[in-house]
Design a protein around this motif. Structure first.
Motif, PDB file in Angstrom:
ATOM      1  N   VAL A  15      -7.045  13.596  -6.391  1.00 36.02           N
ATOM      2  CA  VAL A  15      -6.645  14.785  -5.629  1.00 36.02           C
ATOM      3  C   VAL A  15      -5.736  15.691  -6.474  1.00 36.02           C
ATOM      4  O   VAL A  15      -4.790  15.213  -7.101  1.00 36.02           O
ATOM      5  N   PRO A  16      -6.017  17.002  -6.516  1.00 32.31           N
ATOM      6  CA  PRO A  16      -5.157  17.921  -7.281  1.00 32.31           C
ATOM      7  C   PRO A  16      -3.688  17.869  -6.815  1.00 32.31           C
ATOM      8  O   PRO A  16      -3.413  17.596  -5.646  1.00 32.31           O
ATOM      9  N   GLU A  17      -2.807  18.168  -7.767  1.00 32.41           N
ATOM     10  CA  GLU A  17      -1.365  18.110  -7.463  1.00 32.41           C
ATOM     11  C   GLU A  17      -0.991  19.022  -6.300  1.00 32.41           C
ATOM     12  O   GLU A  17      -0.101  18.721  -5.522  1.00 32.41           O
ATOM     13  N   LYS A  18      -1.690  20.170  -6.182  1.00 32.70           N
ATOM     14  CA  LYS A  18      -1.300  21.122  -5.118  1.00 32.70           C
ATOM     15  C   LYS A  18      -1.505  20.533  -3.726  1.00 32.70           C
ATOM     16  O   LYS A  18      -0.951  21.014  -2.745  1.00 32.70           O
ATOM     17  N   TYR A  19      -2.301  19.460  -3.606  1.00 29.57           N
ATOM     18  CA  TYR A  19      -2.453  18.776  -2.308  1.00 29.57           C
ATOM     19  C   TYR A  19      -1.698  17.433  -2.305  1.00 29.57           C
ATOM     20  O   TYR A  19      -1.991  16.551  -1.510  1.00 29.57           O
ATOM     21  N   GLY A  20      -0.790  17.273  -3.245  1.00 27.89           N
ATOM     22  CA  GLY A  20       0.044  16.062  -3.269  1.00 27.89           C
ATOM     23  C   GLY A  20      -0.537  14.901  -4.049  1.00 27.89           C
ATOM     24  O   GLY A  20      -0.015  13.787  -3.997  1.00 27.89           O
ATOM     25  N   GLY A  21      -1.633  15.135  -4.774  1.00 27.42           N
ATOM     26  CA  GLY A  21      -2.268  14.043  -5.510  1.00 27.42           C
ATOM     27  C   GLY A  21      -1.826  13.932  -6.953  1.00 27.42           C
ATOM     28  O   GLY A  21      -0.938  14.655  -7.402  1.00 27.42           O
ATOM     29  N   SER A  22      -2.459  13.014  -7.688  1.00 25.52           N
ATOM     30  CA  SER A  22      -2.088  12.770  -9.086  1.00 25.52           C
ATOM     31  C   SER A  22      -2.949  13.550 -10.064  1.00 25.52           C
ATOM     32  O   SER A  22      -2.666  13.563 -11.262  1.00 25.52           O
ATOM     33  N   GLU A  23      -4.035  14.130  -9.558  1.00 23.48           N
ATOM     34  CA  GLU A  23      -4.938  14.962 -10.365  1.00 23.48           C
ATOM     35  C   GLU A  23      -5.403  14.241 -11.632  1.00 23.48           C
ATOM     36  O   GLU A  23      -5.343  14.781 -12.716  1.00 23.48           O
ATOM     37  N   PHE A  59       0.840  -1.201   0.000  1.00 27.05           N
ATOM     38  CA  PHE A  59       0.000   0.000   0.000  1.00 27.05           C
ATOM     39  C   PHE A  59       0.875   1.251   0.000  1.00 27.05           C
ATOM     40  O   PHE A  59       0.578   2.225  -0.698  1.00 27.05           O
ATOM     41  N   THR A  60       1.946   1.206   0.781  1.00 26.05           N
ATOM     42  CA  THR A  60       2.866   2.347   0.830  1.00 26.05           C
ATOM     43  C   THR A  60       3.462   2.600  -0.555  1.00 26.05           C
ATOM     44  O   THR A  60       3.573   3.745  -1.010  1.00 26.05           O
ATOM     45  N   LYS A  61       3.820   1.507  -1.243  1.00 24.43           N
ATOM     46  CA  LYS A  61       4.386   1.664  -2.598  1.00 24.43           C
ATOM     47  C   LYS A  61       3.343   2.248  -3.554  1.00 24.43           C
ATOM     48  O   LYS A  61       3.657   3.091  -4.398  1.00 24.43           O
ATOM     49  N   LEU A  62       2.097   1.804  -3.412  1.00 27.16           N
ATOM     50  CA  LEU A  62       1.028   2.355  -4.269  1.00 27.16           C
ATOM     51  C   LEU A  62       0.889   3.860  -4.027  1.00 27.16           C
ATOM     52  O   LEU A  62       0.614   4.626  -4.945  1.00 27.16           O
ATOM     53  N   GLY A  63       1.099   4.250  -2.767  1.00 29.97           N
ATOM     54  CA  GLY A  63       1.067   5.678  -2.428  1.00 29.97           C
ATOM     55  C   GLY A  63       2.194   6.428  -3.103  1.00 29.97           C
ATOM     56  O   GLY A  63       1.988   7.511  -3.679  1.00 29.97           O
ATOM     57  N   GLU A  64       3.383   5.834  -3.070  1.00 27.37           N
ATOM     58  CA  GLU A  64       4.543   6.478  -3.699  1.00 27.37           C
ATOM     59  C   GLU A  64       4.337   6.614  -5.210  1.00 27.37           C
ATOM     60  O   GLU A  64       4.831   7.529  -5.852  1.00 27.37           O
ATOM     61  N   MET A  65       3.564   5.674  -5.779  1.00 27.44           N
ATOM     62  CA  MET A  65       3.321   5.708  -7.228  1.00 27.44           C
ATOM     63  C   MET A  65       2.195   6.673  -7.607  1.00 27.44           C
ATOM     64  O   MET A  65       1.872   6.835  -8.788  1.00 27.44           O
ATOM     65  N   GLY A  66       1.544   7.244  -6.601  1.00 23.90           N
ATOM     66  CA  GLY A  66       0.485   8.236  -6.879  1.00 23.90           C
ATOM     67  C   GLY A  66      -0.907   7.643  -6.965  1.00 23.90           C
ATOM     68  O   GLY A  66      -1.851   8.319  -7.369  1.00 23.90           O
ATOM     69  N   PHE A  67      -1.074   6.376  -6.551  1.00 27.31           N
ATOM     70  CA  PHE A  67      -2.372   5.724  -6.714  1.00 27.31           C
ATOM     71  C   PHE A  67      -3.260   5.800  -5.467  1.00 27.31           C
ATOM     72  O   PHE A  67      -4.301   5.163  -5.409  1.00 27.31           O
ATOM     73  N   LEU A  68      -2.830   6.597  -4.472  1.00 29.10           N
ATOM     74  CA  LEU A  68      -3.693   6.778  -3.298  1.00 29.10           C
ATOM     75  C   LEU A  68      -4.266   8.196  -3.239  1.00 29.10           C
ATOM     76  O   LEU A  68      -4.992   8.531  -2.309  1.00 29.10           O
TER      77      LEU A  68
END
Ligand SMILES: Cc1cc2nc3c(=O)[nH]c(=O)nc-3n(C[C@H](O)[C@H](O)[C@H](O)COP(=O)(O)OP(=O)(O)OC[C@H]3O[C@@H](n4cnc5c(N)ncnc54)[C@H](O)[C@@H]3O)c2cc1C
Length: 382
Positions: free
Chosen positions: A56-64, A43-52
């Protein structure tokens, strides 16, 4: 006519998720299922890949990204492990999306970056022991004293109840107003009075943990009210509308995974001197599977595209979830039949698909609730 045409970026994301699922998830699927253990490292790796933080917009750390991407990611993971697909769907679509859709700027800045990157895992509490489909009758209360709300009550079936840190919890401030008295709160696990209860021992999706929660005078600062007072229920329905896309995607992925396993097995297994794939009985089963999969795919991606275009998806999301989940249940049943006795043992993936798939006709609105939504829309349209 509606067609699904993934663009280059989407095809790249699809390949990335497919490779990750095959290489990192597949080898450990049975281990986590048997141990009923949440695969935190994956799950942590999925987060690092942007899939969590897919939406979410990039300005909040998401993949948008959009709902088509979201559906595709869940579909690809579900082909290999529906448990992780369910975790990805619940994390992105429920807690995180509720804050994204209805949070104020301060709340988004405070909570979304950790959720979108997987540094924190989301929990979403609507269902209670006495209120499931009839979620508006929930009993958890929120009372305002000074500049704090105090929550009392309990929640059932909370995905990530043990492993999660940030929860969105629905509670009634004004009991007289029924469902219009429900509000949503962002509740951190560390707030006094947040109690994690029993972890459920489940039929399927066993690596995606499901837990009971209790609140005993749980102290919540007033700035953690999410959306306006009294709008928690109506906002939850909006959250669930998008969530239905992800559960339909999960069902589609399971159906595809099961069908693929059947094609492979039927070309390897011989009886009466013939491969199973040479029997017309097997071919007809495979033909029905493939046709239902294509129909589910069209409904799902039509709903996801409509959502990305800002259209009302109340009807189409329910249709996509209803059809994909019911079809996937039938497909996994036939998949066991094609495998014979070998479908009944854990060495073959169809055994787990058969157990995991049932969640898709229940979670985020049962098939009966989807039918109520669809029938209401039909009856009101004529
Ligand atoms: C693995 C898992 C994870 C979950 N995760 C979450 C989560 O993270 N957060 C959360 O809040 N909830 C979660 N849920 C709860 C889920 O949303 C509920 O289980 C679901 O909404 C159904 O509610 P219920 O189980 O109380 O069933 P009930 O509502 O008691 O339904 C029982 C049966 O009666 C039928 N029924 C009910 N009302 C009607 C009606 N009006 N007409 C016809 N038939 C009807 C239902 O369709 C069903 O077949 C999860 C559930 C599971 C199994």
């Amino acid at each position: 006519m509606f067609e699904i045409n993934f663009n280059e970026q989407q095809l790249l994301i699809q390949k990335t998720v497919r490779d990750f699922s095959e290489n990192e998830i597949k080898p450990v699927v049975i281990k986590f299922d048997e141990a009923e253990e949440f695969p935190l490292e994956i799950f942590t790796k999925l987060g690092e890949m942007g899939f969590l933080g897919i939406l979410v917009p990039e300005k909040y750390g998401g993949s948008e990204l959009g709902y088509v991407d979201y559906a595709m990611i869940v579909e690809e993971i579900a082909k290999v492990d529906p448990s992780i697909a369910l975790s990805v769907a619940a994390h992105n679509g429920l807690c995180t999306n509720h804050i994204l859709l209805f949070g104020n700027e301060k709340q988004k800045e405070k909570y979304l970056p950790d959720l979108a990157t997987g540094r924190k895992i989301g929990i979403w509490g609507l269902t209670e022991p006495t209120s499931g489909s009839d979620a508006g009758s929930l009993l958890t209360t929120a009372e305002k004293r000074g500049n704090k709300y105090y929550l009392n009550g309990s929640k059932s079936f909370a995905t990530h109840g043990t492993v999660g840190q940030t929860a969105v919890i629905m509670a009634k401030i004004d009991k007289e107003k029924g469902k219009h008295g429900i509000s949503a709160f962002i509740v951190e696990k560390t707030f006094p009075g947040f109690i994690v209860g029993k972890k459920e021992n489940k039929l399927g999706c066993r690596a995606c943990e499901t837990t009971q929660l209790a609140f005993e005078n749980c102290e919540i600062p007033e700035e953690n009210l999410l959306g306006a007072e009294g709008e928690g229920f109506i906002n939850s329905l909006k959250v669930l509308e998008g969530g239905r896309i992800s559960i339909a995607a999960m069902a589609l992925g399971i159906a595809e995974g099961a069908c693929e396993a059947c094609v492979k097995y039927s070309k390897e297994r011989k009886q009466f001197g013939k491969f199973l794939s040479e029997f017309q009985a097997t071919q007809f089963k495979l033909a029905d599977m493939k046709t239902a999969i294509e129909a589910a795919r069209l409904l799902l991606y039509r709903a996801a595209s409509a959502k990305d275009e800002g259209k009302d998806i109340n009807l189409i999301a329910s249709q996509a979830k209803l059809f994909a989940s019911e079809a996937a249940v039938k497909i996994t049943n036939e998949a066991i039949q094609i495998h014979g006795g070998y479908g009944f043992i854990k060495e073959f993936p169809v055994e787990k698909f058969y157990r995991d798939v049932k969640l898709t006709t229940i979670g985020e609105g049962t098939s009966e609730i989807q039918r109520i939504v669809i029938a209401k829309s039909l009856l009101e349209s004529l």
